[in-house]
Write a protein that holds these residues in place. Structure first.
Motif, PDB file in Angstrom:
ATOM      1  N   ALA A   1      37.404 -22.098  17.281  1.00  0.00           N
ATOM      2  CA  ALA A   1      36.165 -22.739  16.828  1.00  0.00           C
ATOM      3  C   ALA A   1      35.027 -22.460  17.792  1.00  0.00           C
ATOM      4  N   ILE A   2      35.319 -22.481  19.078  1.00  0.00           N
ATOM      5  CA  ILE A   2      34.286 -22.241  20.090  1.00  0.00           C
ATOM      6  C   ILE A   2      33.755 -20.816  19.997  1.00  0.00           C
ATOM      7  N   ARG A   3      34.636 -19.864  19.723  1.00  0.00           N
ATOM      8  CA  ARG A   3      34.202 -18.461  19.636  1.00  0.00           C
ATOM      9  C   ARG A   3      33.174 -18.253  18.529  1.00  0.00           C
ATOM     10  N   ASN A   4      33.207 -19.094  17.512  1.00  0.00           N
ATOM     11  CA  ASN A   4      32.280 -18.952  16.390  1.00  0.00           C
ATOM     12  C   ASN A   4      30.959 -19.693  16.605  1.00  0.00           C
ATOM     13  N   MET A   5      30.781 -20.294  17.772  1.00  0.00           N
ATOM     14  CA  MET A   5      29.550 -21.020  18.055  1.00  0.00           C
ATOM     15  C   MET A   5      28.450 -20.081  18.553  1.00  0.00           C
TER      16      MET A   5
ATOM     17  N   VAL B   1      29.419 -31.154   7.888  1.00  0.00           N
ATOM     18  CA  VAL B   1      30.804 -31.347   8.327  1.00  0.00           C
ATOM     19  C   VAL B   1      30.839 -31.149   9.837  1.00  0.00           C
ATOM     20  N   ILE B   2      31.150 -32.211  10.548  1.00  0.00           N
ATOM     21  CA  ILE B   2      31.028 -32.221  12.002  1.00  0.00           C
ATOM     22  C   ILE B   2      32.367 -31.921  12.674  1.00  0.00           C
ATOM     23  N   ASP B   3      32.400 -30.855  13.432  1.00  0.00           N
ATOM     24  CA  ASP B   3      33.518 -30.534  14.318  1.00  0.00           C
ATOM     25  C   ASP B   3      33.179 -31.144  15.675  1.00  0.00           C
ATOM     26  N   GLY B   4      33.993 -32.077  16.133  1.00  0.00           N
ATOM     27  CA  GLY B   4      33.689 -32.798  17.364  1.00  0.00           C
ATOM     28  C   GLY B   4      33.587 -31.921  18.588  1.00  0.00           C
ATOM     29  N   VAL B   5      34.364 -30.847  18.640  1.00  0.00           N
ATOM     30  CA  VAL B   5      34.302 -29.952  19.797  1.00  0.00           C
ATOM     31  C   VAL B   5      32.942 -29.260  19.837  1.00  0.00           C
ATOM     32  N   LYS B   6      32.502 -28.749  18.696  1.00  0.00           N
ATOM     33  CA  LYS B   6      31.192 -28.092  18.653  1.00  0.00           C
ATOM     34  C   LYS B   6      30.072 -29.094  18.967  1.00  0.00           C
ATOM     35  N   ALA B   7      30.187 -30.291  18.394  1.00  0.00           N
ATOM     36  CA  ALA B   7      29.186 -31.317  18.666  1.00  0.00           C
ATOM     37  C   ALA B   7      29.157 -31.669  20.147  1.00  0.00           C
TER      38      ALA B   7
ATOM     39  N   ILE C   1      30.116 -29.816  22.772  1.00  0.00           N
ATOM     40  CA  ILE C   1      29.579 -28.742  23.602  1.00  0.00           C
ATOM     41  C   ILE C   1      28.055 -28.715  23.528  1.00  0.00           C
ATOM     42  N   GLY C   2      27.523 -28.863  22.310  1.00  0.00           N
ATOM     43  CA  GLY C   2      26.074 -28.885  22.165  1.00  0.00           C
ATOM     44  C   GLY C   2      25.440 -30.031  22.935  1.00  0.00           C
TER      45      GLY C   2
END
Length: 261
Positions: free
Chosen positions: A30-34, A237-243, A245-246
């Motif tokens: 998921a992080i790689r797609n950020m 749709v919220i991914d907590g890891v992406k949220a 990191i931001g």
């Protein structure tokens, strides 16, 4: 000739407090797609084997917190980072303990994916819109509902007009990474999402498990079926890891800007 240092890197540690390498692999994907700043470096951490492989109840939460906290103290690893994200969707004690450790770790910024998801939803919703959580087992219904109220400073008997509640799939975190057949995971997630969306004007759905990383399209497909194509595709749709990191990128910058050196 002289040179001056004009820009520094922000180093963020994404901390998986369970001992599942497969779970960490899913988070990394998921992080790689950020779309991240070039000055942001992301590292991952998987808890030692003594920590549960899947965090599914209160005992698992406490055990994982104790194991990881001890490991962080022994290794001193946090001194290498500007920020740390606890990648367990729960009211995880590590978030509070990291805040207590801050003095020993300089200007470390820290949060959890639970807290980051709430703040992200509230920043994105307009008046009248609601947000809710789709998660794993029944334990999380009360745990997360109570956690939302405590985080927002709302009494146990009060109701948050923006919060549509928690719906559970009946699965455990490990099921999202090979524990059961993907078709079963997909169907359980669809059913829970439908129950959440039918309850009100829900425009933001939080994936209440780090193991759900990458499954946004399943949730959004249910919204398209129930709301229609145009509105369904607008569902957040919220991914907590992406949220997380931001949020931590900004927190780390704010620490440098507003905290005395």
């Amino acid at each position: 000739m002289s040179t001056n240092f004009v820009r520094r890197t922000t180093r963020i540690l994404v901390l998986n407090p369970n001992s599942s390498g497969a779970m960490t692999d899913g988070v990394e994907e998921a992080i790689r797609n950020m779309n991240l700043s070039q000055s942001t470096e992301i590292y991952t951490y998987t808890a030692p084997p003594e920590s549960p492989a899947s965090i599914d109840d209160g005992e698992d939460i406490l055990t994982s917190a104790d194991v990881v906290y001890q490991n962080l103290i022994e290794t001193g690893i946090l001194n290498q980072y500007d920020a740390v994200l606890v990648a367990c969707f729960s009211v995880h004690p590590l978030v509070g303990r990291l805040a207590e450790m801050e003095g020993a770790c300089g200007k470390l910024a820290g949060t959890g994916i639970f807290e980051a998801s709430i703040l992200t939803c509230l920043s994105l919703l307009t008046p009248g819109q609601k947000w809710g959580i789709v998660t794993t087992g029944k334990f999380w219904d009360h745990h997360l509902t109570e956690g939302v109220n405590v985080f927002l400073g709302i009494g146990a008997q009060s109701r948050n007009a923006k919060f549509a509640g928690v719906e559970t799939t009946g699965l455990v975190a490990g099921d999202f990474h090979g524990g059961i057949k993907p078709a079963v995971v997909r169907e359980k997630l669809r059913e829970a999402t439908a129950r959440l969306l039918v309850g009100g004007n829900v425009e933001c759905v939080v994936m209440g498990c780090a193991g759900m990383a990458g499954l946004e399209d399943i949730i959004r497909s249910v919204a398209v079926e129930m709301y229609g194509v145009e509105r369904g595709n607008r569902l957040l749709v919220i991914d907590g890891v992406k949220a997380g990191i931001g949020l931590l990128e900004q927190m780390a910058r704010n620490k440098r800007t507003f905290q005395r050196t």
